[in-house]
Design a protein around this motif. Structure first.
Motif, PDB file in Angstrom:
ATOM      1  N   LYS A 267     129.833  77.161 -13.511  1.00 25.18           N
ATOM      2  CA  LYS A 267     131.292  77.200 -13.360  1.00 25.18           C
ATOM      3  C   LYS A 267     131.973  76.665 -14.632  1.00 25.18           C
ATOM      4  O   LYS A 267     132.991  77.200 -15.087  1.00 25.18           O
ATOM      5  N   ILE A 268     131.384  75.626 -15.226  1.00 29.97           N
ATOM      6  CA  ILE A 268     131.988  74.994 -16.399  1.00 29.97           C
ATOM      7  C   ILE A 268     131.659  75.762 -17.679  1.00 29.97           C
ATOM      8  O   ILE A 268     132.500  75.892 -18.566  1.00 29.97           O
ATOM      9  N   PHE A 269     130.430  76.285 -17.757  1.00 26.84           N
ATOM     10  CA  PHE A 269     129.983  76.983 -18.970  1.00 26.84           C
ATOM     11  C   PHE A 269     129.469  78.394 -18.628  1.00 26.84           C
ATOM     12  O   PHE A 269     128.267  78.680 -18.793  1.00 26.84           O
ATOM     13  N   PRO A 270     130.361  79.267 -18.185  1.00 30.19           N
ATOM     14  CA  PRO A 270     129.894  80.599 -17.780  1.00 30.19           C
ATOM     15  C   PRO A 270     129.422  81.469 -18.940  1.00 30.19           C
ATOM     16  O   PRO A 270     128.643  82.394 -18.733  1.00 30.19           O
ATOM     17  N   ASP A 271     129.904  81.183 -20.153  1.00 29.52           N
ATOM     18  CA  ASP A 271     129.531  82.031 -21.292  1.00 29.52           C
ATOM     19  C   ASP A 271     128.138  81.739 -21.822  1.00 29.52           C
ATOM     20  O   ASP A 271     127.472  82.619 -22.368  1.00 29.52           O
ATOM     21  N   THR A 272     127.708  80.483 -21.706  1.00 26.98           N
ATOM     22  CA  THR A 272     126.381  80.092 -22.200  1.00 26.98           C
ATOM     23  C   THR A 272     125.657  79.360 -21.079  1.00 26.98           C
ATOM     24  O   THR A 272     125.594  78.135 -21.067  1.00 26.98           O
ATOM     25  N   CYS A 273     125.125  80.116 -20.175  1.00 26.32           N
ATOM     26  CA  CYS A 273     124.540  79.553 -18.956  1.00 26.32           C
ATOM     27  C   CYS A 273     123.011  79.552 -19.061  1.00 26.32           C
ATOM     28  O   CYS A 273     122.339  80.492 -18.644  1.00 26.32           O
ATOM     29  N   ILE A 274     122.475  78.481 -19.647  1.00 24.20           N
ATOM     30  CA  ILE A 274     121.028  78.278 -19.720  1.00 24.20           C
ATOM     31  C   ILE A 274     120.692  77.121 -18.785  1.00 24.20           C
ATOM     32  O   ILE A 274     121.171  76.003 -18.984  1.00 24.20           O
ATOM     33  N   LEU A 275     119.880  77.379 -17.775  1.00 27.42           N
ATOM     34  CA  LEU A 275     119.621  76.402 -16.721  1.00 27.42           C
ATOM     35  C   LEU A 275     118.199  75.846 -16.840  1.00 27.42           C
ATOM     36  O   LEU A 275     117.231  76.602 -16.947  1.00 27.42           O
ATOM     37  N   LEU A 276     118.095  74.517 -16.799  1.00 23.82           N
ATOM     38  CA  LEU A 276     116.815  73.825 -16.889  1.00 23.82           C
ATOM     39  C   LEU A 276     116.157  73.840 -15.505  1.00 23.82           C
ATOM     40  O   LEU A 276     116.679  73.259 -14.551  1.00 23.82           O
ATOM     41  N   VAL A 277     115.001  74.505 -15.396  1.00 22.13           N
ATOM     42  CA  VAL A 277     114.480  74.842 -14.067  1.00 22.13           C
ATOM     43  C   VAL A 277     113.269  74.026 -13.616  1.00 22.13           C
ATOM     44  O   VAL A 277     112.683  74.314 -12.563  1.00 22.13           O
TER      45      VAL A 277
ATOM     46  N   LYS B 100     130.954  88.037  -9.274  1.00 24.73           N
ATOM     47  CA  LYS B 100     132.311  87.693  -9.721  1.00 24.73           C
ATOM     48  C   LYS B 100     132.705  88.440 -11.001  1.00 24.73           C
ATOM     49  O   LYS B 100     133.740  88.170 -11.591  1.00 24.73           O
ATOM     50  N   ASN B 101     131.843  89.350 -11.428  1.00 26.97           N
ATOM     51  CA  ASN B 101     132.042  90.134 -12.657  1.00 26.97           C
ATOM     52  C   ASN B 101     132.136  89.248 -13.899  1.00 26.97           C
ATOM     53  O   ASN B 101     132.835  89.571 -14.859  1.00 26.97           O
ATOM     54  N   ILE B 102     131.431  88.112 -13.863  1.00 28.80           N
ATOM     55  CA  ILE B 102     131.342  87.223 -15.019  1.00 28.80           C
ATOM     56  C   ILE B 102     130.079  87.593 -15.804  1.00 28.80           C
ATOM     57  O   ILE B 102     128.982  87.605 -15.242  1.00 28.80           O
ATOM     58  N   LYS B 103     130.258  87.916 -17.070  1.00 32.97           N
ATOM     59  CA  LYS B 103     129.139  88.336 -17.901  1.00 32.97           C
ATOM     60  C   LYS B 103     128.925  87.331 -19.030  1.00 32.97           C
ATOM     61  O   LYS B 103     129.602  87.386 -20.058  1.00 32.97           O
ATOM     62  N   PRO B 104     128.007  86.395 -18.831  1.00 32.31           N
ATOM     63  CA  PRO B 104     127.759  85.400 -19.872  1.00 32.31           C
ATOM     64  C   PRO B 104     127.273  86.044 -21.173  1.00 32.31           C
ATOM     65  O   PRO B 104     126.562  87.046 -21.156  1.00 32.31           O
TER      66      PRO B 104
ATOM     67  N   ALA C 133     118.055  88.087 -19.260  1.00 37.46           N
ATOM     68  CA  ALA C 133     117.999  86.625 -19.223  1.00 37.46           C
ATOM     69  C   ALA C 133     116.905  86.132 -20.166  1.00 37.46           C
ATOM     70  O   ALA C 133     115.765  86.597 -20.120  1.00 37.46           O
ATOM     71  N   ILE C 134     117.262  85.196 -21.011  1.00 35.76           N
ATOM     72  CA  ILE C 134     116.276  84.665 -21.965  1.00 35.76           C
ATOM     73  C   ILE C 134     115.464  83.559 -21.300  1.00 35.76           C
ATOM     74  O   ILE C 134     115.903  82.945 -20.303  1.00 35.76           O
ATOM     75  N   ILE C 135     114.304  83.322 -21.830  1.00 35.05           N
ATOM     76  CA  ILE C 135     113.480  82.196 -21.401  1.00 35.05           C
ATOM     77  C   ILE C 135     113.270  81.313 -22.616  1.00 35.05           C
ATOM     78  O   ILE C 135     112.656  81.734 -23.603  1.00 35.05           O
ATOM     79  N   SER C 136     113.812  80.128 -22.552  1.00 36.03           N
ATOM     80  CA  SER C 136     113.642  79.179 -23.656  1.00 36.03           C
ATOM     81  C   SER C 136     112.653  78.111 -23.237  1.00 36.03           C
ATOM     82  O   SER C 136     112.415  77.884 -22.047  1.00 36.03           O
ATOM     83  N   ALA C 137     112.053  77.470 -24.235  1.00 32.92           N
ATOM     84  CA  ALA C 137     111.061  76.441 -23.944  1.00 32.92           C
ATOM     85  C   ALA C 137     111.195  75.298 -24.926  1.00 32.92           C
ATOM     86  O   ALA C 137     111.577  75.478 -26.084  1.00 32.92           O
ATOM     87  N   SER C 138     110.887  74.112 -24.432  1.00 32.60           N
ATOM     88  CA  SER C 138     110.783  72.923 -25.277  1.00 32.60           C
ATOM     89  C   SER C 138     109.482  72.222 -24.877  1.00 32.60           C
ATOM     90  O   SER C 138     108.557  72.895 -24.442  1.00 32.60           O
ATOM     91  N   SER C 139     109.361  70.933 -25.054  1.00 32.82           N
ATOM     92  CA  SER C 139     108.181  70.157 -24.660  1.00 32.82           C
ATOM     93  C   SER C 139     107.138  70.059 -25.767  1.00 32.82           C
ATOM     94  O   SER C 139     106.114  70.753 -25.754  1.00 32.82           O
ATOM     95  N   ASP C 140     107.405  69.187 -26.748  1.00 31.74           N
ATOM     96  CA  ASP C 140     106.440  68.835 -27.800  1.00 31.74           C
ATOM     97  C   ASP C 140     105.840  70.052 -28.491  1.00 31.74           C
ATOM     98  O   ASP C 140     104.623  70.124 -28.714  1.00 31.74           O
ATOM     99  N   LEU C 141     106.686  70.975 -28.866  1.00 33.96           N
ATOM    100  CA  LEU C 141     106.221  72.190 -29.541  1.00 33.96           C
ATOM    101  C   LEU C 141     106.033  71.958 -31.036  1.00 33.96           C
ATOM    102  O   LEU C 141     106.699  71.132 -31.645  1.00 33.96           O
ATOM    103  N   ASP C 142     105.127  72.707 -31.624  1.00 31.61           N
ATOM    104  CA  ASP C 142     105.006  72.797 -33.067  1.00 31.61           C
ATOM    105  C   ASP C 142     104.494  74.187 -33.399  1.00 31.61           C
ATOM    106  O   ASP C 142     104.362  75.042 -32.505  1.00 31.61           O
ATOM    107  N   GLU C 143     104.196  74.446 -34.678  1.00 35.26           N
ATOM    108  CA  GLU C 143     103.798  75.787 -35.070  1.00 35.26           C
ATOM    109  C   GLU C 143     102.484  76.216 -34.435  1.00 35.26           C
ATOM    110  O   GLU C 143     102.292  77.404 -34.115  1.00 35.26           O
ATOM    111  N   TYR C 144     101.574  75.270 -34.206  1.00 32.01           N
ATOM    112  CA  TYR C 144     100.271  75.619 -33.653  1.00 32.01           C
ATOM    113  C   TYR C 144     100.374  75.989 -32.178  1.00 32.01           C
ATOM    114  O   TYR C 144      99.760  76.968 -31.727  1.00 32.01           O
TER     115      TYR C 144
END
Length: 489
Positions: free
Chosen positions: A219-229, A252-256, A287-298
């Motif tokens: 509701k607050i950030f409809p344009d950039t809606c990335i949810l931590l799941v 609601k015809n909202i297109k982030p 829908a994109i899938i982003s990831a974090s958690s102690d990542l590096d190039e390897y």
């Protein structure tokens, strides 16, 4: 920090040497110093030069305040006339440097300083501090972004950086190296680089349930809606609740502009594949899938090999600290000095460690490209007054294993000199590009590397050779010095 006077950001021995030069009546002797490094960080096949803009700011703002002078007096090791000299101290020499974002290799002078020894000696520590750190992080970022194979990489390391400065300038360097943005708001403001972020687990935990938390965020950030799941249960709760919220936005015809999920724990390959299937079946292939958690190039490389369905990477601790290689290893060595006739004569440092023997004289870097591909064939460290002709044959050789040679035919290669003027007689003659422009330049520079040079493990090492003239000068000086300093038993 940005507004801090960095004039005293030096090692004490720089100042004691300065006082010594004054007492020995050589403070105005003109010298040349080279700033270079000996080994690529992280066993990489290259490095990225960064930090020049901050080095320029440091040189421009050199000025001892009254508080600085009072502090130096309180140490009781400096003479009054030396302190008096510092009142009007400023840099009056010449500096040539490799532009930020340039691909560089060991032993090459990234910065060449020509100035009175009183000035050239003093600036050593701060220049190394600035260039070492940002070059380290830019190189690490380039490796991480290469592993991501075109996916966006965001720098998320501020909370784990070794202090505010490391966080601010590390974010800058990471963007130069290829990151598309940073979570660091102050870095975004200072350098006009994109900032990005989602929400933390605390956001989810602060609401009665996960679905309510997701709805409120959408509701607050409809344009950039990335949810931590992954706060409670990634596949049974997090992803299904995210899909519910995405459906409600659609109704609601909202297109982030940006919509998706973030994974921050667990088996990222497994969870991303399952989440991708669930999102696609629900009608949200965008829908994109982003990831974090102690990542590096390897880890990113391995996740790619496992066909993880991640297309946005948030890389924090292991990038901002360059965890596997915490120091760049740059050094600052005397290369020439004026004699009693005012002529610059080469100087060399010998060592029982061959890697620490320096290259004498006033030098430049000549980069050789293969004409057909635009890829780097080799670099030559040459004397400043040497000339190379693309229309004549060029023979280069390994300065250690001299039998290893390369013969280039006329018209098959192009030449570029890397060092550019930054200060001339104390006046800055160089305008630093924006960070995003440096990033674009760096991407072009990286494209001149062969794929084999960008391997994370056992990369191909491009030749960095000495010109024939420099090689002969170096050998002559080594033989002369060894002869003079040999003690008969």
């Amino acid at each position: 920090m940005p507004d801090l006077n960095l004039t005293l950001l030096t090692d004490l021995y720089q100042m004691t040497m300065m006082q010594g030069y004054k007492k020995a009546n050589v403070k105005n002797k003109e010298v040349v110093f080279d700033l270079f490094y000996r080994k690529n960080p992280s066993d990489s096949g290259f490095a990225i030069a960064a930090g020049l803009e901050q080095a320029i700011d440091y040189i421009k703002n050199l000025s001892f305040s009254e508080e600085d002078l009072d502090y130096l007096k309180s140490l009781n090791i400096f003479d009054d006339d030396f302190i008096e000299d510092l009142k009007n101290f400023k840099f009056t020499g010449d500096i040539y440097a490799v532009p930020e974002g340039t691909v560089v290799f060991p032993k090459e002078p990234l910065i060449r300083v020509k100035a009175p020894i009183f000035e050239a000696q003093f600036i050593e520590t701060a220049l190394l501090n600035i260039i070492n750190h940002q070059s380290l992080i830019a190189t690490k970022a380039a490796r991480v972004c290469w592993a991501a194979k075109g996916d966006s990489v965001l720098e998320f390391g501020l909370r784990r950086a070794q202090g505010p400065d490391a966080g601010i300038y590390g974010a800058r360097a990471a963007v130069i190296g290829g990151c598309t943005g940073t979570s660091n708001v102050l870095a975004g403001k200072l350098f006009n680089i994109p900032v990005s972020g989602t929400h933390a687990h605390s956001w989810v935990m602060s609401f009665p349930d996960e679905l309510t938390a997701f709805r409120e965020y959408a509701k607050i950030f409809p344009d950039t809606c990335i949810l931590l799941v992954d706060t409670y249960d990634t596949l049974k709760s997090g992803v299904p609740n995210a899909i519910k919220v995405f459906r409600e936005l659609k109704e609601k015809n909202i297109k982030p502009k940006v919509m998706g999920i973030r994974l921050d724990s667990g088996d990222l390959a497994y969870f991303s594949k399952k989440a991708r299937k669930m999102l696609d079946e629900a009608g949200f292939p965008e829908a994109i899938i982003s990831a974090s958690s102690d990542l590096d190039e390897y880890l990113i490389r391995d996740l790619k090999l496992q066909e993880a369905k991640i297309n946005l990477w948030g890389v924090g601790t292991r990038l901002i600290t360059s965890k596997d290689c915490p120091a760049f290893g740059g050094v600052y060595k005397l290369a020439a000095e004026t004699d009693e006739n005012g002529q610059l004569i080469p100087k060399i440092k010998l060592s029982e460690n061959p890697d620490k023997v320096t290259n004498p004289g006033v030098k430049k870097i000549v980069r050789i490209y293969e004409k057909d591909t635009g890829k780097i064939k080799a670099d030559i460290i040459a004397l400043e007054n040497e000339y190379f002709d693309e229309n004549k044959p060029l023979k280069i050789f390994d300065p250690v294993n001299t039998w290893k040679q390369m013969n280039l035919k006329p018209g098959t290669f192009t030449i570029r000199e890397l060092l550019v003027p930054v200060f001339i007689k104390g006046k800055c003659v160089y305008k630093s590009p924006s960070v995003m422009d440096i990033r674009e330049y760096c991407q072009k520079e990286l494209s001149t590397l062969w794929d084999e040079c960008r391997r994370l493990i056992n990369p191909h090492i491009l030749p960095v050779d000495l010109s024939k003239n420099l090689y002969e000068l170096k050998q002559k000086m080594i033989n002369e010095i060894r002869g003079k300093n040999t003690i008969e038993e």
